[in-house]
Design a protein around this motif. Structure first.
Motif, PDB file in Angstrom:
ATOM      1  N   MET A   1      52.415  15.123  33.836  1.00 22.16           N
ATOM      2  CA  MET A   1      53.135  15.455  35.028  1.00 22.16           C
ATOM      3  C   MET A   1      54.410  16.194  34.613  1.00 22.16           C
ATOM      4  O   MET A   1      55.098  15.779  33.686  1.00 22.16           O
ATOM      5  N   PHE A   2      54.708  17.274  35.304  1.00 19.83           N
ATOM      6  CA  PHE A   2      55.925  18.040  35.056  1.00 19.83           C
ATOM      7  C   PHE A   2      56.902  17.822  36.199  1.00 19.83           C
ATOM      8  O   PHE A   2      56.510  17.583  37.329  1.00 19.83           O
ATOM      9  N   SER A   3      58.186  17.933  35.877  1.00 21.98           N
ATOM     10  CA  SER A   3      59.229  17.814  36.887  1.00 21.98           C
ATOM     11  C   SER A   3      60.420  18.649  36.439  1.00 21.98           C
ATOM     12  O   SER A   3      60.455  19.151  35.316  1.00 21.98           O
ATOM     13  N   LEU A  28      53.071  11.346  30.080  1.00 24.00           N
ATOM     14  CA  LEU A  28      51.954  11.641  29.182  1.00 24.00           C
ATOM     15  C   LEU A  28      51.292  10.313  28.862  1.00 24.00           C
ATOM     16  O   LEU A  28      51.961   9.357  28.454  1.00 24.00           O
ATOM     17  N   TRP A  29      49.993  10.227  29.067  1.00 23.41           N
ATOM     18  CA  TRP A  29      49.296   8.966  28.874  1.00 23.41           C
ATOM     19  C   TRP A  29      47.894   9.246  28.360  1.00 23.41           C
ATOM     20  O   TRP A  29      47.271  10.246  28.722  1.00 23.41           O
ATOM     21  N   ALA A  30      47.397   8.358  27.531  1.00 23.58           N
ATOM     22  CA  ALA A  30      46.004   8.410  27.078  1.00 23.58           C
ATOM     23  C   ALA A  30      45.527   6.986  26.852  1.00 23.58           C
ATOM     24  O   ALA A  30      46.308   6.094  26.512  1.00 23.58           O
ATOM     25  N   MET A  31      44.246   6.807  27.028  1.00 22.40           N
ATOM     26  CA  MET A  31      43.648   5.495  26.788  1.00 22.40           C
ATOM     27  C   MET A  31      43.678   5.193  25.295  1.00 22.40           C
ATOM     28  O   MET A  31      43.645   6.110  24.464  1.00 22.40           O
ATOM     29  N   ASP A  32      43.722   3.917  24.962  1.00 24.39           N
ATOM     30  CA  ASP A  32      43.620   3.527  23.557  1.00 24.39           C
ATOM     31  C   ASP A  32      42.277   4.005  23.019  1.00 24.39           C
ATOM     32  O   ASP A  32      41.269   4.020  23.735  1.00 24.39           O
ATOM     33  N   GLY A  33      42.266   4.408  21.764  1.00 20.77           N
ATOM     34  CA  GLY A  33      41.027   4.855  21.132  1.00 20.77           C
ATOM     35  C   GLY A  33      40.606   6.251  21.528  1.00 20.77           C
ATOM     36  O   GLY A  33      39.453   6.633  21.352  1.00 20.77           O
ATOM     37  N   HIS A  34      41.532   7.044  22.049  1.00 21.60           N
ATOM     38  CA  HIS A  34      41.194   8.413  22.457  1.00 21.60           C
ATOM     39  C   HIS A  34      40.843   9.274  21.243  1.00 21.60           C
ATOM     40  O   HIS A  34      41.134   8.912  20.100  1.00 21.60           O
ATOM     41  N   LYS A  41      46.176  18.492  22.461  1.00 22.24           N
ATOM     42  CA  LYS A  41      45.382  19.469  23.222  1.00 22.24           C
ATOM     43  C   LYS A  41      45.750  19.430  24.704  1.00 22.24           C
ATOM     44  O   LYS A  41      45.867  20.467  25.355  1.00 22.24           O
ATOM     45  N   ALA A  42      45.949  18.238  25.227  1.00 22.34           N
ATOM     46  CA  ALA A  42      46.312  18.100  26.644  1.00 22.34           C
ATOM     47  C   ALA A  42      47.687  18.709  26.915  1.00 22.34           C
ATOM     48  O   ALA A  42      47.879  19.407  27.919  1.00 22.34           O
ATOM     49  N   VAL A  43      48.648  18.460  26.036  1.00 21.90           N
ATOM     50  CA  VAL A  43      49.994  19.016  26.215  1.00 21.90           C
ATOM     51  C   VAL A  43      49.941  20.545  26.168  1.00 21.90           C
ATOM     52  O   VAL A  43      50.525  21.222  27.018  1.00 21.90           O
ATOM     53  N   SER A  44      49.247  21.093  25.192  1.00 21.15           N
ATOM     54  CA  SER A  44      49.144  22.552  25.072  1.00 21.15           C
ATOM     55  C   SER A  44      48.482  23.171  26.298  1.00 21.15           C
ATOM     56  O   SER A  44      48.960  24.174  26.836  1.00 21.15           O
ATOM     57  N   SER A  45      47.401  22.570  26.759  1.00 20.38           N
ATOM     58  CA  SER A  45      46.701  23.092  27.942  1.00 20.38           C
ATOM     59  C   SER A  45      47.568  22.991  29.192  1.00 20.38           C
ATOM     60  O   SER A  45      47.617  23.925  30.006  1.00 20.38           O
ATOM     61  N   ALA A  46      48.259  21.878  29.347  1.00 15.90           N
ATOM     62  CA  ALA A  46      49.113  21.688  30.523  1.00 15.90           C
ATOM     63  C   ALA A  46      50.259  22.698  30.542  1.00 15.90           C
ATOM     64  O   ALA A  46      50.587  23.258  31.594  1.00 15.90           O
ATOM     65  N   CYS A  47      50.856  22.957  29.389  1.00 15.46           N
ATOM     66  CA  CYS A  47      51.951  23.941  29.334  1.00 15.46           C
ATOM     67  C   CYS A  47      51.437  25.340  29.660  1.00 15.46           C
ATOM     68  O   CYS A  47      52.086  26.086  30.406  1.00 15.46           O
ATOM     69  N   TYR A  63      60.669  13.894  26.122  1.00 14.84           N
ATOM     70  CA  TYR A  63      61.333  12.833  25.368  1.00 14.84           C
ATOM     71  C   TYR A  63      60.297  11.853  24.837  1.00 14.84           C
ATOM     72  O   TYR A  63      59.296  11.594  25.484  1.00 14.84           O
ATOM     73  N   ALA A  64      60.574  11.306  23.663  1.00 12.33           N
ATOM     74  CA  ALA A  64      59.770  10.229  23.097  1.00 12.33           C
ATOM     75  C   ALA A  64      60.670   8.994  23.069  1.00 12.33           C
ATOM     76  O   ALA A  64      61.785   9.045  22.549  1.00 12.33           O
ATOM     77  N   ASP A  65      60.186   7.903  23.639  1.00 17.27           N
ATOM     78  CA  ASP A  65      61.000   6.702  23.789  1.00 17.27           C
ATOM     79  C   ASP A  65      60.685   5.687  22.681  1.00 17.27           C
ATOM     80  O   ASP A  65      59.655   5.020  22.718  1.00 17.27           O
ATOM     81  N   PRO A  66      61.587   5.539  21.694  1.00 14.05           N
ATOM     82  CA  PRO A  66      61.322   4.577  20.617  1.00 14.05           C
ATOM     83  C   PRO A  66      61.321   3.132  21.108  1.00 14.05           C
ATOM     84  O   PRO A  66      60.762   2.260  20.442  1.00 14.05           O
ATOM     85  N   ASN A  67      61.905   2.887  22.284  1.00 11.17           N
ATOM     86  CA  ASN A  67      61.876   1.538  22.848  1.00 11.17           C
ATOM     87  C   ASN A  67      60.466   1.133  23.250  1.00 11.17           C
ATOM     88  O   ASN A  67      60.178  -0.043  23.420  1.00 11.17           O
ATOM     89  N   ASN A  68      59.586   2.128  23.415  1.00 11.75           N
ATOM     90  CA  ASN A  68      58.180   1.868  23.743  1.00 11.75           C
ATOM     91  C   ASN A  68      57.262   2.218  22.579  1.00 11.75           C
ATOM     92  O   ASN A  68      56.065   2.414  22.771  1.00 11.75           O
ATOM     93  N   GLY A  69      57.834   2.363  21.381  1.00 12.37           N
ATOM     94  CA  GLY A  69      57.031   2.645  20.189  1.00 12.37           C
ATOM     95  C   GLY A  69      56.640   4.093  20.015  1.00 12.37           C
ATOM     96  O   GLY A  69      55.763   4.398  19.210  1.00 12.37           O
ATOM     97  N   HIS A  70      57.269   5.011  20.740  1.00 12.65           N
ATOM     98  CA  HIS A  70      56.930   6.430  20.630  1.00 12.65           C
ATOM     99  C   HIS A  70      57.879   7.115  19.663  1.00 12.65           C
ATOM    100  O   HIS A  70      59.083   6.847  19.673  1.00 12.65           O
TER     101      HIS A  70
END
Length: 172
Positions: A1-3, A28-34, A41-47, A63-70
């Motif tokens: 999702m963009f904003s 940005l979200w993906a299922m575990d085991g993707h 690929k999803a980020v590049s296509s979406a942009c 942004y990558a949130d280290p509080n959520n392990g990113h």
């Protein structure tokens, strides 16, 4: 999702007063085991898709949130430039360990006071700053981001250099 970025200062600091739009990749979200590389690929296509919708976009920010392990590996894999981290923020945690951002209590019609939040069983904590990444689209912006002046302006020790050869297909 963009904003649109939640802070106008990020747009100003990225574009330096020049015209152009900055969009934030806000979810940005993906299922575990993707599949490997699925997120990059999803980020590049979406942009690419967003550039077809709005050709005035000069840059994307996320942004990558280290509080959520990113840690931002997806953005690094897509050759986004790492800028200095955002400012440290505060959040609230309850006895079961659930962490809520400050805005969860301070947005809406009436924000809660600190005493009201504590009465709900939450205590205030410091959260790690988020890692900030930008994908410059315009040639002038990529060139500016390679210079020491841009990194000095941002105060970055971690800002990356834009890889050579990433300038094909540029539309100014």
């Amino acid at each position: 999702m963009f904003s649109l970025p939640t802070s106008y200062t990020i747009t100003r600091s990225i574009l330096g007063g020049k015209n152009g739009a900055v969009l934030e990749l806000s979810r940005l979200w993906a299922m575990d085991g993707h599949a490997p590389n699925a997120l990059s690929k999803a980020v590049s296509s979406a942009c690419r898709f967003m550039l077809r919708i709005d050709p005035n976009v000069a840059a994307f920010v996320s942004y990558a949130d280290p509080n959520n392990g990113h840690h931002g590996g997806v953005y690094r894999a897509c050759s986004w430039v790492e800028l200095p981290d955002s400012k440290e923020t505060r959040g609230y945690v309850n006895a079961s360990g659930t962490v809520k951002p400050r805005r969860a209590f301070h947005s809406g019609r009436r924000g809660l006071t600190r005493q009201e939040i504590e009465a709900l069983g939450f205590r205030q904590i410091r959260l790690l700053p988020k890692h900030r990444f930008v994908l410059p689209i315009r040639r002038w912006l990529r060139k500016a981001m390679r210079t020491a002046d841009f990194r000095a302006l941002e105060g970055s020790k971690r800002a990356g250099r834009i890889p050579e050869g990433k300038e094909t297909g540029d539309a100014d």
